[in-house]
Write a protein that holds these residues in place. Structure first.
Motif, PDB file in Angstrom:
ATOM      1  N   ALA A 132      12.509 -31.372   9.641  1.00  0.00           N
ATOM      2  CA  ALA A 132      13.889 -30.656   9.939  1.00  0.00           C
ATOM      3  C   ALA A 132      13.691 -29.310  10.842  1.00  0.00           C
ATOM      4  CB  ALA A 132      15.227 -31.918  10.015  1.00  0.00           C
ATOM      5  N   ASP A 133      13.972 -28.342   9.709  1.00  0.00           N
ATOM      6  CA  ASP A 133      14.177 -27.323   9.840  1.00  0.00           C
ATOM      7  C   ASP A 133      13.070 -27.072  11.578  1.00  0.00           C
ATOM      8  OD1 ASP A 133      16.145 -27.087   8.257  1.00  0.00           O
ATOM      9  OD2 ASP A 133      15.204 -25.965   6.341  1.00  0.00           O
ATOM     10  N   LEU A 134      12.095 -27.137  10.468  1.00  0.00           N
ATOM     11  CA  LEU A 134      10.585 -27.087  11.306  1.00  0.00           C
ATOM     12  C   LEU A 134      10.466 -27.179  12.975  1.00  0.00           C
ATOM     13  CD1 LEU A 134       8.322 -25.128  11.162  1.00  0.00           C
ATOM     14  CD2 LEU A 134       6.944 -27.654  10.351  1.00  0.00           C
ATOM     15  N   SER A 135      11.153 -28.330  12.856  1.00  0.00           N
ATOM     16  CA  SER A 135      10.604 -29.062  14.176  1.00  0.00           C
ATOM     17  C   SER A 135      11.974 -28.166  15.119  1.00  0.00           C
ATOM     18  CB  SER A 135      11.674 -30.631  14.065  1.00  0.00           C
ATOM     19  OG  SER A 135      10.866 -31.221  13.418  1.00  0.00           O
ATOM     20  N   ALA A 136      12.966 -27.667  14.335  1.00  0.00           N
ATOM     21  CA  ALA A 136      14.641 -26.830  15.367  1.00  0.00           C
ATOM     22  C   ALA A 136      13.252 -25.776  15.652  1.00  0.00           C
ATOM     23  CB  ALA A 136      15.545 -26.992  14.290  1.00  0.00           C
ATOM     24  N   VAL A 137      12.984 -25.314  15.160  1.00  0.00           N
ATOM     25  CA  VAL A 137      11.970 -24.050  14.994  1.00  0.00           C
ATOM     26  C   VAL A 137      11.082 -23.842  16.523  1.00  0.00           C
ATOM     27  CG1 VAL A 137      10.720 -22.097  14.733  1.00  0.00           C
ATOM     28  CG2 VAL A 137      12.709 -23.089  13.029  1.00  0.00           C
ATOM     29  N   LEU A 138      10.442 -24.979  15.721  1.00  0.00           N
ATOM     30  CA  LEU A 138       8.948 -25.201  16.812  1.00  0.00           C
ATOM     31  C   LEU A 138       9.833 -25.486  18.565  1.00  0.00           C
ATOM     32  CD1 LEU A 138       6.642 -27.199  15.308  1.00  0.00           C
ATOM     33  CD2 LEU A 138       6.412 -24.378  15.525  1.00  0.00           C
ATOM     34  N   LYS A 139      10.723 -26.458  18.444  1.00  0.00           N
ATOM     35  CA  LYS A 139      11.632 -26.759  19.785  1.00  0.00           C
ATOM     36  C   LYS A 139      11.792 -25.229  20.721  1.00  0.00           C
ATOM     37  CE  LYS A 139      14.899 -30.007  21.391  1.00  0.00           C
ATOM     38  NZ  LYS A 139      16.026 -29.175  22.245  1.00  0.00           N
ATOM     39  N   GLU A 140      12.358 -24.834  19.791  1.00  0.00           N
ATOM     40  CA  GLU A 140      13.716 -23.422  20.037  1.00  0.00           C
ATOM     41  C   GLU A 140      11.957 -22.349  21.246  1.00  0.00           C
ATOM     42  OE1 GLU A 140      15.398 -20.698  17.731  1.00  0.00           O
ATOM     43  OE2 GLU A 140      16.820 -22.362  17.569  1.00  0.00           O
ATOM     44  N   LYS A 141      11.014 -22.114  19.800  1.00  0.00           N
ATOM     45  CA  LYS A 141       9.777 -21.934  20.391  1.00  0.00           C
ATOM     46  C   LYS A 141       8.742 -22.976  22.176  1.00  0.00           C
ATOM     47  CE  LYS A 141       7.717 -19.401  16.779  1.00  0.00           C
ATOM     48  NZ  LYS A 141       6.557 -19.188  15.553  1.00  0.00           N
ATOM     49  N   ALA A 142       9.391 -23.714  22.181  1.00  0.00           N
ATOM     50  CA  ALA A 142       8.208 -24.730  22.952  1.00  0.00           C
ATOM     51  C   ALA A 142       9.656 -24.342  24.294  1.00  0.00           C
ATOM     52  CB  ALA A 142       8.707 -26.193  22.505  1.00  0.00           C
ATOM     53  N   GLU A 143      10.372 -24.505  24.091  1.00  0.00           N
ATOM     54  CA  GLU A 143      11.685 -23.576  24.762  1.00  0.00           C
ATOM     55  C   GLU A 143      11.064 -22.468  26.395  1.00  0.00           C
ATOM     56  OE1 GLU A 143      15.474 -27.431  23.859  1.00  0.00           O
ATOM     57  OE2 GLU A 143      15.240 -25.323  23.679  1.00  0.00           O
ATOM     58  N   LEU A 144      11.147 -21.624  24.816  1.00  0.00           N
ATOM     59  CA  LEU A 144      10.700 -20.494  25.436  1.00  0.00           C
ATOM     60  C   LEU A 144       9.591 -20.169  26.009  1.00  0.00           C
ATOM     61  CD1 LEU A 144      11.864 -17.190  24.703  1.00  0.00           C
ATOM     62  CD2 LEU A 144       9.998 -16.836  23.075  1.00  0.00           C
ATOM     63  N   MET A 145       8.536 -20.812  25.301  1.00  0.00           N
ATOM     64  CA  MET A 145       7.659 -20.779  25.876  1.00  0.00           C
ATOM     65  C   MET A 145       7.817 -21.210  27.299  1.00  0.00           C
ATOM     66  SD  MET A 145       3.454 -21.976  25.366  1.00  0.00           S
ATOM     67  CE  MET A 145       3.414 -20.598  24.344  1.00  0.00           C
ATOM     68  N   ALA A 146       8.418 -22.022  27.684  1.00  0.00           N
ATOM     69  CA  ALA A 146       8.482 -23.084  29.094  1.00  0.00           C
ATOM     70  C   ALA A 146       9.317 -22.245  30.273  1.00  0.00           C
ATOM     71  CB  ALA A 146       9.399 -24.258  29.011  1.00  0.00           C
ATOM     72  N   ALA A 147      10.359 -20.991  29.201  1.00  0.00           N
ATOM     73  CA  ALA A 147      11.378 -20.321  30.249  1.00  0.00           C
ATOM     74  C   ALA A 147       9.948 -18.777  30.269  1.00  0.00           C
ATOM     75  CB  ALA A 147      12.700 -19.815  28.759  1.00  0.00           C
ATOM     76  N   SER A 148       9.521 -18.851  29.915  1.00  0.00           N
ATOM     77  CA  SER A 148       8.632 -18.289  30.118  1.00  0.00           C
ATOM     78  C   SER A 148       7.288 -18.162  30.939  1.00  0.00           C
ATOM     79  CB  SER A 148       7.479 -17.498  28.511  1.00  0.00           C
ATOM     80  OG  SER A 148       8.689 -16.825  27.658  1.00  0.00           O
ATOM     81  N   LEU A 149       6.696 -18.534  30.743  1.00  0.00           N
ATOM     82  CA  LEU A 149       6.110 -19.899  31.866  1.00  0.00           C
ATOM     83  C   LEU A 149       6.369 -19.627  33.460  1.00  0.00           C
ATOM     84  CD1 LEU A 149       4.003 -22.635  30.218  1.00  0.00           C
ATOM     85  CD2 LEU A 149       2.979 -20.665  30.844  1.00  0.00           C
ATOM     86  N   ALA A 150       8.181 -20.040  33.278  1.00  0.00           N
ATOM     87  CA  ALA A 150       8.531 -20.289  34.332  1.00  0.00           C
ATOM     88  C   ALA A 150       9.066 -19.020  34.849  1.00  0.00           C
ATOM     89  CB  ALA A 150       9.926 -21.313  33.991  1.00  0.00           C
ATOM     90  N   GLU A 151       8.913 -18.582  34.334  1.00  0.00           N
ATOM     91  CA  GLU A 151       9.660 -16.831  34.482  1.00  0.00           C
ATOM     92  C   GLU A 151       8.496 -16.031  35.549  1.00  0.00           C
ATOM     93  OE1 GLU A 151      11.457 -12.347  32.528  1.00  0.00           O
ATOM     94  OE2 GLU A 151      10.876 -14.489  31.634  1.00  0.00           O
ATOM     95  N   GLN A 152       7.127 -16.526  34.608  1.00  0.00           N
ATOM     96  CA  GLN A 152       6.414 -15.616  34.935  1.00  0.00           C
ATOM     97  C   GLN A 152       5.216 -15.593  35.688  1.00  0.00           C
ATOM     98  OE1 GLN A 152       5.730 -12.507  33.808  1.00  0.00           O
ATOM     99  NE2 GLN A 152       7.577 -12.246  32.374  1.00  0.00           N
ATOM    100  N   PHE A 153       5.311 -17.742  35.840  1.00  0.00           N
ATOM    101  CA  PHE A 153       4.523 -17.804  37.165  1.00  0.00           C
ATOM    102  C   PHE A 153       5.489 -18.711  38.044  1.00  0.00           C
ATOM    103  CE2 PHE A 153       1.701 -17.862  33.756  1.00  0.00           C
ATOM    104  CZ  PHE A 153       0.397 -17.189  34.000  1.00  0.00           C
ATOM    105  N   GLY A 154       6.194 -18.733  37.803  1.00  0.00           N
ATOM    106  CA  GLY A 154       6.887 -19.921  38.836  1.00  0.00           C
ATOM    107  C   GLY A 154       6.567 -21.078  39.473  1.00  0.00           C
TER     108      GLY A 154
END
Lengths: 410, 410
Positions: B295-317
Motif C-alpha cells: 500500500a505504501d509503495l503503491s502510493a509512492v509510485l502513483k505520485e511518481k507516475a503523476e509527476l512523470m506525466a506532468a513532466s512529460l506534459a510540461e516538456q513535450f506539450g
C-alpha cells in the motif's frame, strides 16, 4: 469447454516429476550436508550487518554491480581462489551463478550442439550426464584412478577421434574431490591434460565445486592456475560453489573465465541476476569465517567418511570395495558382480534407505551397474552405522550378499 | 600452444555482452524500484528470526520442502492469491522460481518448439519477445486498449489461423498492469479470452508479476480464478513475483498450475532450488507486513507516475501521448511520427538519460518505432523532472520536437 484440459507439451520433455514425500530415514543421496555445521549465528550476523548498510540496493537488479553479480562477493572469491587454488582471478573474470548447476547450464549451452562429443570422466556427476543427454551430446568416459582422470587414456581417445576425423567440443573434469570417486587429480596429470587440450585446441571446463572440502593432502593448483603459468590462456573455464561448504540451499556458485568466454555466457543468463540476499550474506560472512568454518566442516566430514568406511567394512566385509575419499561428502562403492545397484536401491528405498545407483553416475552402464554413490554428508553418525547395517540386511535378503557380517554368518 | 585460445561457440548464440559501466544519471529503464521504499528493517528482523529458528535446514537442498520450494512461502502465496486475485491455490499447486523470468523459461521450454506460434499482446515485455525469438517461435500481437488485450481481434486472429490450418501453442498475456502499457484487462475481456482459449483448446499463460502494484480501480479476479468458476480447469498457468513489490534483486517468483502441468515443469528446473535465504526471509516477512508495504509503495509510485506525466506534459506539450498507468512502474509513451525512439534512446544515453526504445517492447517494429517505455520506479522525483526536461532537450536537438515547452518556444 467442459472437459478437463489436456496440455500439449513439447515432444522431448523429460518424464514428469513425482510428488515429494519427504526424506527417507537413512538418506545417503544427493548433496545434502551436515545440519549441525551450518554457521547459523554467523549468517544471522552477516545478514543484519550487510542489510543495515546496503539493504536499499536491493531496489536495483544486480545490486549496482551489473550482470556479473555482487561485487564484494566477486572480490571475496578472487581472494579465495588466489589463496586456495593458486589462481589469479580478477573481479571482472567472475560471473556469479545460481549454484554451480547454472554454471554447467551456461557453459554447455554456449558450447554444445546436438551431435557434439564431449570428454568426461568415466564415473561422473549424474547432473552432468543428464544435461548432456538432454542436449543430444555424445560423451566419452575416461577412467579415473587415485590420481584422477587417466591422461594416458585421454591421449589415446583424442588420437582415435582425430583419426576418425572427429573433434570433441570440450573436456569436462571434476579434478579436485571428484564426484563420485572422491579422488584428486595429481598436478602432473593436470599438466598433461592441459597439454593435450592445447594440442587438440579444446576448451577445458574445470568443475571444482567440492575442492574446498579436500581434507587429505595438499590441494593442487587448479588447472586454470597451471594454464596461467604458461603462454597459453583462456582455454580453461572454471566453476566453484558455496553450496558444498556453507550450505546447499544457498544457491551461489561462480564461473571464472576470460572475457571472450564470459561475454558469451552472460547473455544466456536470462534470470536478471541470482539471489541477492545470498550473495550479500556470503560476502559479508567473509573470508576469515569461511576458512575457519571449512576447516571445522572438513574435520566433521572426514570423521563421517571414516565411520561410513568402517560400517561398510563391518557389514559387508570384503564384499564391497571403495577408496577412501580425499574430501567431500561421497563414497563410491563397488559391489560384487551379482549385485545390480539399481534393483538394490529400489529395494532399499522401500525400507527407508536411499542410495544413488551407479548407472546414474557412470558413462558405461556396465561399469556402473554394480557401483553406488553413498553420501555421508547429512546423515548423523548413528544414521550412518544403522543405515549401512540395514543396507547390508536388504542386500543380503535380495542377493545373498554379504554372506557374513563381521564374524557373524547371515 | 602459445597462441591465444579461440573458443568455438554454438552457432546460434546471442551477441556478446558488454561490460557494465554503472547506471546512467537519469535511469528510466529496466524494472528497478524505489530504493527508499525497500523494507530494510523488516527484512533484517525476518532474516534474524527465520534463521534462528530454521537456519539448520539450509543444509538440505529444498529446505525439507522438496523441489517446489519453501513450504511456508508457498502457504503465504496461497493465502495472498486467494485474497488478492480471488483464486483458489493450494500449496501443492505452486512452484517457487528464481523470479518470474525463470517461470517464463520453464513454461516456454515445456510448451514451445521452433516453428510454433504464440499469441501475445502487441506491446509486450521485451524479455518475452527475446525469449520467443531465441526459441524460434513466431508471435502474433493483439492490440491493447484501456481494457487490455482486444478480445474481438483475438477472436478474428484465432479464426484466421484456424482457416489456414494453423494451431497456436498458447496465449501469453500480462492482464493486470500490463507491461509496458500499464493497462488492466477488464473482467469481461478476461471471460472472453478464457472462452476463446476453451473454444480453440489453448493453454493461457497469465503473467501477473505487476498485479500487486495496481493502485487505480479494483483488481479483477485473475484469469485463472475465473476459470475456476467454470467447469473447465487446468488451462491457465499463472505466474507472479515478489521482485516488483518487495525488491527487484530478491529473485523470488512463482508459478501456479495444476499438477499435470507442474509435474512437467519441475524436471526442467535443474538448479536444485531457487535461493533459500530469499524464500525464507519473504515467508517470515509475512502477509501483514507485505500488505502494508505494498500500500505504501503503491502510493509512492502513483505520485511518481503523476509527476512523470506532468513532466512529460510540461516538456513535450501535446507532442507526446500516453495513458496514465493503473499501477506498476512504467509509462508507455507515443512520440510524433518524426521521432525514431531507437535513435532517440541512443542519443539520450550519450547524455545520461536512458529509456527503452519501443521496438524492443513491440511485436511490430512499425508500431514500436515511435514509442518508448519509461520507468519511473527507481528515479527520484528530482531525477524525474530533470531527466524528462533533459530528454526533451535532446529530442528537440535531434528531431526539432518538441518545438515548444510549456509556454516557451525552443
Amino acid at each position: 469447454m467442459t472437459s478437463k484440459f489436456q496440455p500439449r507439451f513439447s515432444s522431448d520433455l523429460p518424464p514428469p516429476a513425482k510428488r515429494w514425500n519427504g526424506f527417507p530415514r537413512y538418506n545417503f543421496v544427493g548433496g545434502h550436508n551436515d545440519a549441525s555445521e551450518v554457521p547459523v549465528d554467523e549468517l544471522i550476523a552477516a545478514a543484519g550487518s550487510v542489510l543495515a548498510r546496503e539493504g536499499r540496493t536491493l531496489a536495483y537488479y544486480g545490486l549496482e554491480s551489473g550482470a556479473q553479480g555482487y561485487l564484494p562477493l566477486r572480490r571475496l572469491i578472487s581472494a579465495q581462489l588466489t589463496d586456495r587454488a593458486k589462481m589469479r582471478v580478477g573481479e571482472d573474470d567472475i560471473l556469479l551463478t545460481s549454484g554451480s548447476l547454472q554454471a554447467l547450464d551456461l557453459v554447455f549451452e554456449a558450447f554444445l550442439e546436438p551431435g557434439d562429443t564431449v570428454i568426461i570422466e568415466e564415473a561422473c556427476y549424474g547432473g552432468t550426464l543428464s544435461r548432456l543427454q538432454r542436449l543430444g551430446v555424445t560423451y566419452i568416459g575416461i577412467e579415473v584412478d587415485q590420481d584422477g582422470m587417466k591422461t594416458g587414456q585421454l591421449a589415446e581417445v583424442l588420437g582415435e577421434l582425430e583419426a576418425k576425423g572427429q573433434n570433441p567440443k570440450l573436456i569436462y573434469t571434476i579434478p579436485t574431490v571428484q564426484n563420485p570417486t572422491g579422488t584428486v587429480m595429481s598436478e602432473a596429470r593436470r599438466i598433461e591434460l592441459l597439454a593435450l587440450a592445447g594440442n587438440y585446441d579444446l576448451p577445458v571446463f574445470e568443475d571444482d565445486c567440492y575442492a574446498d572440502l579436500q581434507w587429505d593432502g595438499e590441494r593442487p593448483p587448479s588447472i586454470r592456475a597451471l594454464e596461467q603459468r604458461g603462454a597459453d590462456s583462456g582455454r580453461v573455464i572454471y566453476c566453484g560453489s558455496f553450496s558444498k561448504t556453507v550450505a546447499p540451499a544457498l544457491r551461489v556458485g561462480y564461473l571464472v573465465a576470460d572475457w571472450p568466454v564470459l561475454s558469451r555466457l552472460l547473455p544466456l543468463k536470462t534470470d536478471a541476476g541470482s539471489g541477492a540476499l545470498e550473495q550479500m550474506v556470503l560476502a559479508e560472512y567473509g573470508a576469515q569465517r569461511f576458512d575457519g568454518h571449512v576447516a571445522d566442516l572438513s574435520a566433521v566430514l572426514k570423521e563421517k567418511a571414516e565411520l561410513m568406511a568402517a560400517s561398510l567394512a563391518e557389514q559387508f566385509g570384503t564384499q564391497v570395495e571403495f577408496t577412501a575419499p580425499r574430501g567431500g561428502i561421497f563414497m563410491w562403492v563397488t559391489f560384487p558382480e551379482e549385485v545390480d545397484t539399481t534393483s538394490l536401491a529400489a529395494a532399499a528405498l522401500e525400507e527407508g534407505v536411499e542410495i544413488n545407483p551407479g548407472v546414474e553416475w557412470s558413462v558405461d552402464p556396465g561399469y556402473g551397474r554394480r557401483r553406488a554413490r553413498l553420501c555421508f554428508g547429512s546423515a548423523t553418525k548413528q544414521e550412518i552405522s544403522e543405515g549401512i547395517a540395514r543396507l547390508a540386511d536388504i542386500c543380503h535378503k535380495h542377493t545373498g550378499i554379504p554372506a557374513r557380517s563381521g564374524n557373524v554368518e547371515r
